[in-house]
Design a protein around this motif. Structure first.
Motif, PDB file in Angstrom:
ATOM      1  N   PHE A   1      42.260  47.802  42.606  1.00 41.68           N
ATOM      2  CA  PHE A   1      43.125  47.641  41.444  1.00 41.68           C
ATOM      3  C   PHE A   1      44.150  48.759  41.408  1.00 41.68           C
ATOM      4  CE2 PHE A   1      39.203  45.473  40.479  1.00 41.68           C
ATOM      5  CZ  PHE A   1      39.665  44.258  40.013  1.00 41.68           C
ATOM      6  N   HIS A   2      45.287  48.498  40.781  1.00 39.48           N
ATOM      7  CA  HIS A   2      46.381  49.455  40.746  1.00 39.48           C
ATOM      8  C   HIS A   2      46.088  50.685  39.896  1.00 39.48           C
ATOM      9  CE1 HIS A   2      48.653  45.745  41.915  1.00 39.48           C
ATOM     10  NE2 HIS A   2      49.057  46.609  42.814  1.00 39.48           N
ATOM     11  N   SER A   3      45.150  50.576  38.970  1.00 43.17           N
ATOM     12  CA  SER A   3      44.859  51.709  38.088  1.00 43.17           C
ATOM     13  C   SER A   3      43.412  51.654  37.610  1.00 43.17           C
ATOM     14  CB  SER A   3      45.783  51.675  36.870  1.00 43.17           C
ATOM     15  OG  SER A   3      45.474  50.567  36.044  1.00 43.17           O
ATOM     16  N   LYS A   4      42.968  52.777  37.043  1.00 47.54           N
ATOM     17  CA  LYS A   4      41.631  52.832  36.459  1.00 47.54           C
ATOM     18  C   LYS A   4      41.534  51.876  35.273  1.00 47.54           C
ATOM     19  CE  LYS A   4      40.542  57.587  37.732  1.00 47.54           C
ATOM     20  NZ  LYS A   4      40.192  58.915  37.199  1.00 47.54           N
ATOM     21  N   LEU A   5      42.606  51.772  34.495  1.00 47.78           N
ATOM     22  CA  LEU A   5      42.609  50.859  33.346  1.00 47.78           C
ATOM     23  C   LEU A   5      42.435  49.418  33.797  1.00 47.78           C
ATOM     24  CD1 LEU A   5      42.957  50.171  30.359  1.00 47.78           C
ATOM     25  CD2 LEU A   5      45.430  50.160  30.755  1.00 47.78           C
ATOM     26  N   GLU A   6      43.187  49.008  34.809  1.00 45.26           N
ATOM     27  CA  GLU A   6      43.077  47.639  35.312  1.00 45.26           C
ATOM     28  C   GLU A   6      41.660  47.373  35.839  1.00 45.26           C
ATOM     29  OE1 GLU A   6      45.482  44.583  38.281  1.00 45.26           O
ATOM     30  OE2 GLU A   6      46.158  46.657  38.112  1.00 45.26           O
ATOM     31  N   ALA A   7      41.066  48.335  36.509  1.00 47.16           N
ATOM     32  CA  ALA A   7      39.693  48.191  37.007  1.00 47.16           C
ATOM     33  C   ALA A   7      38.707  48.069  35.852  1.00 47.16           C
ATOM     34  CB  ALA A   7      39.329  49.378  37.896  1.00 47.16           C
ATOM     35  N   ALA A   8      38.923  48.835  34.786  1.00 51.76           N
ATOM     36  CA  ALA A   8      38.041  48.785  33.618  1.00 51.76           C
ATOM     37  C   ALA A   8      38.155  47.439  32.906  1.00 51.76           C
ATOM     38  CB  ALA A   8      38.366  49.922  32.659  1.00 51.76           C
ATOM     39  N   VAL A   9      39.369  46.921  32.807  1.00 47.72           N
ATOM     40  CA  VAL A   9      39.555  45.602  32.183  1.00 47.72           C
ATOM     41  C   VAL A   9      38.848  44.539  33.013  1.00 47.72           C
ATOM     42  CG1 VAL A   9      41.263  43.819  31.590  1.00 47.72           C
ATOM     43  CG2 VAL A   9      41.693  46.209  30.993  1.00 47.72           C
ATOM     44  N   TYR A  10      38.980  44.623  34.336  1.00 45.91           N
ATOM     45  CA  TYR A  10      38.286  43.678  35.205  1.00 45.91           C
ATOM     46  C   TYR A  10      36.772  43.754  34.991  1.00 45.91           C
ATOM     47  CZ  TYR A  10      35.972  41.752  39.270  1.00 45.91           C
ATOM     48  OH  TYR A  10      35.115  41.050  40.077  1.00 45.91           O
ATOM     49  N   ALA A  11      36.221  44.971  34.956  1.00 46.41           N
ATOM     50  CA  ALA A  11      34.774  45.131  34.785  1.00 46.41           C
ATOM     51  C   ALA A  11      34.325  44.514  33.459  1.00 46.41           C
ATOM     52  CB  ALA A  11      34.398  46.606  34.848  1.00 46.41           C
ATOM     53  N   HIS A  12      35.114  44.706  32.409  1.00 43.80           N
ATOM     54  CA  HIS A  12      34.785  44.128  31.107  1.00 43.80           C
ATOM     55  C   HIS A  12      34.826  42.596  31.167  1.00 43.80           C
ATOM     56  CE1 HIS A  12      34.543  43.627  26.785  1.00 43.80           C
ATOM     57  NE2 HIS A  12      35.614  42.855  26.851  1.00 43.80           N
ATOM     58  N   LEU A  13      35.906  42.055  31.736  1.00 40.99           N
ATOM     59  CA  LEU A  13      36.034  40.593  31.834  1.00 40.99           C
ATOM     60  C   LEU A  13      34.949  40.006  32.729  1.00 40.99           C
ATOM     61  CD1 LEU A  13      39.913  40.251  32.114  1.00 40.99           C
ATOM     62  CD2 LEU A  13      38.475  39.661  30.146  1.00 40.99           C
ATOM     63  N   ARG A  14      34.603  40.699  33.789  1.00 38.55           N
ATOM     64  CA  ARG A  14      33.540  40.220  34.687  1.00 38.55           C
ATOM     65  C   ARG A  14      32.216  40.157  33.930  1.00 38.55           C
ATOM     66  NH1 ARG A  14      31.341  37.086  37.533  1.00 38.55           N
ATOM     67  NH2 ARG A  14      30.235  37.706  39.399  1.00 38.55           N
ATOM     68  N   GLY A  15      31.961  41.145  33.071  1.00 41.66           N
ATOM     69  CA  GLY A  15      30.758  41.123  32.246  1.00 41.66           C
ATOM     70  C   GLY A  15      30.748  39.927  31.304  1.00 41.66           C
ATOM     71  N   LEU A  16      31.896  39.642  30.693  1.00 41.71           N
ATOM     72  CA  LEU A  16      31.999  38.468  29.818  1.00 41.71           C
ATOM     73  C   LEU A  16      31.753  37.180  30.594  1.00 41.71           C
ATOM     74  CD1 LEU A  16      35.132  39.341  27.620  1.00 41.71           C
ATOM     75  CD2 LEU A  16      32.717  39.462  26.959  1.00 41.71           C
ATOM     76  N   GLU A  17      32.258  37.135  31.826  1.00 40.64           N
ATOM     77  CA  GLU A  17      32.053  35.944  32.657  1.00 40.64           C
ATOM     78  C   GLU A  17      30.570  35.794  33.007  1.00 40.64           C
ATOM     79  OE1 GLU A  17      34.418  33.837  36.233  1.00 40.64           O
ATOM     80  OE2 GLU A  17      33.735  35.867  36.679  1.00 40.64           O
ATOM     81  N   MET A  18      29.922  36.885  33.340  1.00 40.80           N
ATOM     82  CA  MET A  18      28.498  36.833  33.690  1.00 40.80           C
ATOM     83  C   MET A  18      27.651  36.425  32.477  1.00 40.80           C
ATOM     84  SD  MET A  18      28.324  40.119  36.242  1.00 40.80           S
ATOM     85  CE  MET A  18      26.571  40.061  36.451  1.00 40.80           C
TER      86      MET A  18
END
Length: 72
Positions: free
Chosen positions: A16-33
């Motif tokens: 990911f381009h930034s730590k923020l973008e990676a954190a948003v992905y991790a949050h969304l991935r948790g919601l998906e799971m």
């Protein structure tokens, strides 16, 4: 370091381009799971008008039957 002082970060083997973008992905991935969202996509290309204007969003996913776009 990126153009605006961001630092590339890797989560789940994705870069990911930034730590923020990676954190948003991790949050969304948790919601998906948890089944709250589905069809999570990164750097998704969408056409937003009949004129075929292309938009590339950081994330897209489906929530309650609706397509949602998210930028980090």
């Amino acid at each position: 370091m990126g153009k605006y002082g961001s630092k590339r970060t890797t989560v789940d083997g994705r870069s990911f381009h930034s730590k923020l973008e990676a954190a948003v992905y991790a949050h969304l991935r948790g919601l998906e799971m948890d089944g709250e969202i589905s069809d999570l996509r990164c750097q998704d290309s969408q056409y937003i008008t009949d004129a075929k204007i292309q938009l590339i969003v950081d994330f897209s996913f489906t929530r309650n039957g609706r397509l949602v776009f998210a930028e980090a």
